[in-house]
Scaffold this motif. Structure first.
Motif, PDB file in Angstrom:
ATOM      1  N   TYR A  56       0.812  -1.210   0.000  1.00 50.85           N
ATOM      2  CA  TYR A  56       0.000   0.000   0.000  1.00 50.85           C
ATOM      3  C   TYR A  56       0.852   1.270   0.000  1.00 50.85           C
ATOM      4  N   PHE A  57       2.117   1.129   0.350  1.00 49.81           N
ATOM      5  CA  PHE A  57       3.032   2.273   0.272  1.00 49.81           C
ATOM      6  C   PHE A  57       3.229   2.677  -1.186  1.00 49.81           C
ATOM      7  N   TRP A  58       3.621   1.691  -2.016  1.00 49.37           N
ATOM      8  CA  TRP A  58       3.845   1.977  -3.435  1.00 49.37           C
ATOM      9  C   TRP A  58       2.531   2.324  -4.125  1.00 49.37           C
ATOM     10  N   ALA A  59       1.440   1.679  -3.690  1.00 51.95           N
ATOM     11  CA  ALA A  59       0.135   1.967  -4.280  1.00 51.95           C
ATOM     12  C   ALA A  59      -0.289   3.409  -4.013  1.00 51.95           C
ATOM     13  N   GLU A  60       0.045   3.901  -2.824  1.00 48.88           N
ATOM     14  CA  GLU A  60      -0.268   5.299  -2.500  1.00 48.88           C
ATOM     15  C   GLU A  60       0.461   6.243  -3.451  1.00 48.88           C
ATOM     16  N   PRO A  77       5.257   7.989  -1.730  1.00 49.71           N
ATOM     17  CA  PRO A  77       6.472   7.730  -2.514  1.00 49.71           C
ATOM     18  C   PRO A  77       6.307   8.063  -3.999  1.00 49.71           C
ATOM     19  N   VAL A  78       5.965   9.293  -4.298  1.00 52.24           N
ATOM     20  CA  VAL A  78       5.709   9.667  -5.692  1.00 52.24           C
ATOM     21  C   VAL A  78       6.983   9.682  -6.536  1.00 52.24           C
ATOM     22  N   ASN A  79       8.144   9.615  -5.905  1.00 53.42           N
ATOM     23  CA  ASN A  79       9.398   9.611  -6.668  1.00 53.42           C
ATOM     24  C   ASN A  79      10.057   8.230  -6.707  1.00 53.42           C
ATOM     25  N   GLU A  80       9.382   7.232  -6.159  1.00 47.96           N
ATOM     26  CA  GLU A  80       9.975   5.893  -6.093  1.00 47.96           C
ATOM     27  C   GLU A  80       9.681   5.084  -7.356  1.00 47.96           C
ATOM     28  N   ALA A  81      10.601   4.165  -7.663  1.00 46.21           N
ATOM     29  CA  ALA A  81      10.524   3.394  -8.910  1.00 46.21           C
ATOM     30  C   ALA A  81       9.253   2.555  -9.014  1.00 46.21           C
ATOM     31  N   ALA A  82       8.897   1.850  -7.934  1.00 48.81           N
ATOM     32  CA  ALA A  82       7.727   0.972  -7.991  1.00 48.81           C
ATOM     33  C   ALA A  82       6.454   1.760  -8.278  1.00 48.81           C
ATOM     34  N   SER A  83       6.352   2.943  -7.679  1.00 48.69           N
ATOM     35  CA  SER A  83       5.169   3.777  -7.909  1.00 48.69           C
ATOM     36  C   SER A  83       5.129   4.256  -9.359  1.00 48.69           C
ATOM     37  N   TRP A  84       6.279   4.659  -9.883  1.00 47.53           N
ATOM     38  CA  TRP A  84       6.335   5.142 -11.262  1.00 47.53           C
ATOM     39  C   TRP A  84       6.055   4.031 -12.268  1.00 47.53           C
TER      40      TRP A  84
END
Length: 720
Positions: A56-60, A77-84
């Protein structure tokens, strides 16, 4: 057959086997979907939910990217790889965010078959690679962390280093310069995806350095490889490292750098250390290997806190059988895989490069089961190699070639099934539920319409990420922010009286926001301040004129001037926290000044009990004598103060009956009829905010008001 035709045929065979292995891996993961297809409690808005909290961290982050949400002081984590990567997948393909995060782990995790088959193809043992790919893709620990719904960075954390293993093997064996660039790019992408990849990258570097110095010191190619790896490993932004690596590769390609390779290497070493060097590696070792029970803050007012690493299961030691089964499915398979790996290294010394992955896997014996996943691809290759050595031996035994071929095929098929079987059995039996059920999520979704994005929810760190995703609020602690100093105040709020909990909640939230603002207004000043006082508890203690943090905490029960209210605060109290409540209590059962445990709270929960008429046996050596109202705990007898029974009406309203047995009793017994559960508590636990607010709904109207009182979880709003 000419070379072109042979190459085309080889490419076709490799591609076909990769597709088959990938399809096998993905289809096996669909077993979970088949098993729970009718479980509506695992679905929200008609779609399956994920089964790992961290997801849910990356999903957020992906959600905020999709909707263009920008929030001050948010931890999204809008700058993290998984989120992108997730954001791009949702944009490029016609699937919702929920569907994407649910299926993405099984798709990306199945990519492990690609480098394994490519490694085997290089050794001209493509059939071996196919079996190794099948085994690795469903090995117990690898499956657990890449299964359907396990949306976390683990879905590529082993894929990237296995690709790195492939490129390094080919670099050393072929000396082709294209593998210099491929290796460097893999390091950059791996670091972008998983910033903690330092240790593994450096291990690969160390092995190649040792090989170059001991066996082939005159070969300039090895030093080119070491140089470009160091440039790729620097602690600089990915784009900067990419540009540098590209420039270095072009220089090597055009032979400009050959004459000055020594200078290039020295420069790379210098920049590596200047931009981080061993710091991240040491940080990881300190966290998982050299674990301390107590954390000592470096404040002007030094305080002691309980270390979270002592309570995280994946960071705990495991026994050898568990260790072996998680890597290969069975202890015998694991031992055979090590034998196969040794034989493979003897035949192909470049496979020594598998040692970093294998070594990290063995670290699980000390650092916790999370590391077992790293040894999976190497052991899978070792097991497959051993089987094919045996099959080749069998062929040579038979004079009749046809009979030998038949026996060989039978052996390979049966032994392969035998190796895969325990892993497949684990997949079938491993029925992991979703993080939250439908009712819980519906409650949080309703809260999202009440609470603002700048409001806070007080809850234990296990629920931080799901709360932020579904309720869209802030939290004080979560799966990434849970060191002892930030866990302490939340533990204190949940395990102490309501007045102390309410006041500390207001203080902690306002001090947290104040720290954000201070850092924003003056970054230099903030850094200077952090070097003196780095946690809120110490700051509060000094601000209120105390020199002892314990005295400050005691003062929470007295009239205390609180900071001005800038936002709402909610308490989220789920039933599922009941099982970990003793662990939660540990974080605030410590003398902050000395580091000694000040209390041993008694909290006993059981659903295994037997009523014999005069006695109520709770199991575990705990028995209630009904006539005397005495509780026997082992050889000790103590008087019971309260006996309370709770239940729910058809309208889901809590009702309770309370009987005072001994006014001076030391323990209270609560029978939660709706859950068929007994609680036995000492006075401190009985009066804790969690028990009073969740179990009994006895809220102090001066401090709390109920927002949502469901059987699964209860939400209160702070009034001060």
């Amino acid at each position: 057959m000419n070379q072109d035709l042979r190459d085309k045929k080889s490419t076709y065979v490799i591609t076909s086997l990769i597709v088959l292995a990938f399809a096998f891996s993905f289809c096996v993961r669909l077993i979970w979907v088949y098993q729970f297809s009718d479980y509506e409690s695992f679905k929200f808005a008609g779609q399956f939910m994920i089964n790992t909290n961290d997801g849910y961290f990356w999903a957020e982050g992906a959600r905020d990217l999709l909707y263009g949400i920008s929030q001050k002081h948010a931890l999204s984590p809008v700058n993290e790889a998984a989120s992108w990567l997730t954001y791009l997948a949702v944009k490029l393909f016609p699937f919702s965010l929920e569907t994407t995060i649910f299926y993405m782990p099984s798709l990306l995790g199945s990519l492990i078959v690609v480098p394994i088959i490519l490694i085997a193809h290089h050794f001209k043992m493509i059939e071996m690679g196919f079996l190794a790919a099948l085994l690795a893709s469903i090995a117990v620990s690898y499956y657990n962390r890449t299964m359907i719904g396990y949306y976390d960075t683990d879905m590529l954390n082993i894929v990237f280093p296995t690709f790195l293993l492939w490129s390094l093997i080919l670099a050393l064996r072929t000396k082709e310069e294209k593998y210099l660039l491929i290796t460097a790019l893999e390091i950059i992408v791996y670091r972008w995806w998983y910033p903690q990849s330092y240790s593994l990258e450096f291990s690969y570097f160390g092995l190649i350095l040792a090989y170059a110095l001991i066996f082939d010191r005159k070969n300039i190619f090895h030093f080119k490889l070491l140089t470009i790896m160091l440039f790729a490993m620097m602690g600089l932004p990915s784009l900067v490292r990419f540009v540098i690596v590209l420039g270095v590769y072009i220089s090597f390609k055009k032979k400009y750098g050959d004459k000055y390779i020594g200078y290039f290497l020295v420069l790379a070493i210098g920049l590596f250390f200047l931009t981080g060097g061993f710091a991240p590696i040491w940080g990881q070792l300190k966290g998982y290997v050299f674990k301390d029970t107590i954390e000592l803050s470096t404040d002007v007012l030094p305080l002691h806190f309980f270390s979270v690493m002592q309570t995280v299961r994946e960071a705990g030691q495991i026994d050898f059988i568990t260790f072996a089964e998680r890597i290969s499915g069975h202890t015998i398979t694991f031992i055979l895989s090590l034998i196969g790996y040794v034989l493979m290294v003897k035949k192909y010394p470049a496979m020594l490069l598998g040692l970093p992955l294998l070594g990290l896997g063995f670290l699980a014996l000390w650092g916790g089961l999370r590391f077992t996943i790293y040894a999976v691809p190497v052991c899978a290759l070792g097991m497959a190699y051993l089987l094919f050595i045996c099959s080749a031996y069998i062929t040579g035994v038979f004079i009749n070639e046809r009979l030998g071929g038949l026996v060989k095929s039978s052996f390979v098929i049966l032994s392969s099934l035998g190796v895969l079987y325990p892993n497949l059995l684990h997949v079938i039996d491993y029925r992991v539920p979703t993080v939250m059920n439908k009712t819980e999520v519906e409650q949080l979704d309703s809260l999202r319409n009440i609470a603002g994005r700048d409001d806070y929810i007080v809850a234990w760190w296990d629920y931080g990420y799901p709360l932020r995703y579904y309720a869209d609020t802030k939290t004080l602690i979560d799966g990434g922010k849970h060191s002892g100093d930030v866990n302490f105040p939340v533990s204190f709020m949940l395990t102490n009286d309501q007045e102390s909990a309410a006041k500390l909640a207001r203080l902690e939230v306002e001090y947290t926001e104040k720290a954000f603002i201070t850092a924003e207004e003056n970054e230099t000043k903030a850094k200077e301040q952090q070097s003196k006082i780095i946690n809120n508890t110490a700051q509060m203690t000094l601000d209120y004129g105390f020199k002892d943090a314990n005295d400050f905490l005691d003062a929470l029960q007295t009239p205390l001037s609180l900071p001005a209210k800038t936002r709402e605060i909610y308490f989220y109290l789920p039933y599922r926290m009941m099982s970990i409540f003793p662990t939660v209590a540990q974080f605030s059962s410590m003398d902050l000044m000395s580091g000694k445990m000040t209390r041993q709270p008694f909290f006993f929960q059981t659903s295994q009990f037997k009523d014999t008429g005069s006695l109520l046996n709770f199991s575990g050596g705990v028995v209630l004598d009904k006539a005397k109202g005495m509780l026997k705990i082992g050889n000790q007898e103590v008087p019971v103060k309260n006996f309370i029974q709770t239940a729910y009406t058809p309208e889901f309203k809590l009702i309770k009956e309370q009987t005072i047995i001994h006014p001076d009793g030391l323990f209270s017994i609560i029978y939660m009829q709706a859950y068929n559960t007994f609680l036995i508590l000492d006075e401190a636990m009985f009066h804790s905010s969690y028990i009073q607010l969740f179990v009994l709904e006895n809220y102090d109207e001066r401090f709390f008001e109920p927002i949502s009182l469901e059987a699964y979880a209860k939400v209160y709003r702070l009034k001060i």
